[in-house]
Design a protein around this motif. Structure first.
Motif: not given
Length: 169
Positions: A105-109, A112-116, A136-140, A157-169
């Motif tokens: 929920a916090m990542m969405h806020t 930087m949404p992600l689905e596990i 997130a956004d069709g990327r796995r 692990a969730m922080t690492a996922a957000a950083n990988r999925l949203h690296a271009s920010r």
């Protein structure tokens, strides 16, 4: 979500859990436990340094600073976290049944949404490792967190996922 705690060990000589021709994965070489099958195939041939740089990046758009939890009613907890996003410090709060739900929920806020999609956690004694397949956004992609507790390793692990999925920010 496919959630479980894995207790698989590297099979003894003569066991057939993994083909003998398969190279040992970097996590198994270090901790004696096999990675989830898809991640094992994806990371084949990586050194431990390459593996951690890829799946547990230390740099990215989001950093988890502080984490606080307190019991609430009806089996829920109130969670608060401090994040660094770029050069800005943010605080976020969520009431949830567990830390992974709260962090989601916090990542969405934070935008930087992600689905596990798959959750694997190993108890290694004094260390815990969590592996997540996130989308997130069709990327796995896969991420990893290692820490002293299961909760902290999942948050890493969730922080690492957000950083990988949203690296271009």
């Amino acid at each position: 979500m496919n959630a479980f705690t894995s207790t698989a060990l590297i099979p003894a000589a003569g066991c057939t859990d993994t083909p003998r021709s398969a190279p040992i994965d970097p996590f198994a070489a270090r901790y004696g436990r096999f990675l989830p099958r898809e991640l094992r195939a994806e990371s084949a041939g990586m050194s431990w340094a390459e593996f951690t740089a890829t799946y547990a990046p230390q740099h990215g758009p989001v950093r988890l600073g502080g984490w606080y939890a307190e019991a609430a009613r009806a089996g829920r907890c109130n969670y608060e976290a401090t994040f660094g996003v770029g050069e800005t410090i943010h605080t976020a709060a969520a009431t949830a049944t567990g830390p992974v739900s709260a962090m989601t929920a916090m990542m969405h806020t934070l935008g930087m949404p992600l689905e596990i999609l798959s959750f694997h956690q190993f108890d290694l004694g004094d260390t815990h490792a969590t592996f997540l397949l996130c989308e997130a956004d069709g990327r796995r992609l896969w991420s990893m967190g290692i820490a002293a507790t299961g909760t902290e390793s999942a948050l890493r692990a969730m922080t690492a996922a957000a950083n990988r999925l949203h690296a271009s920010r």
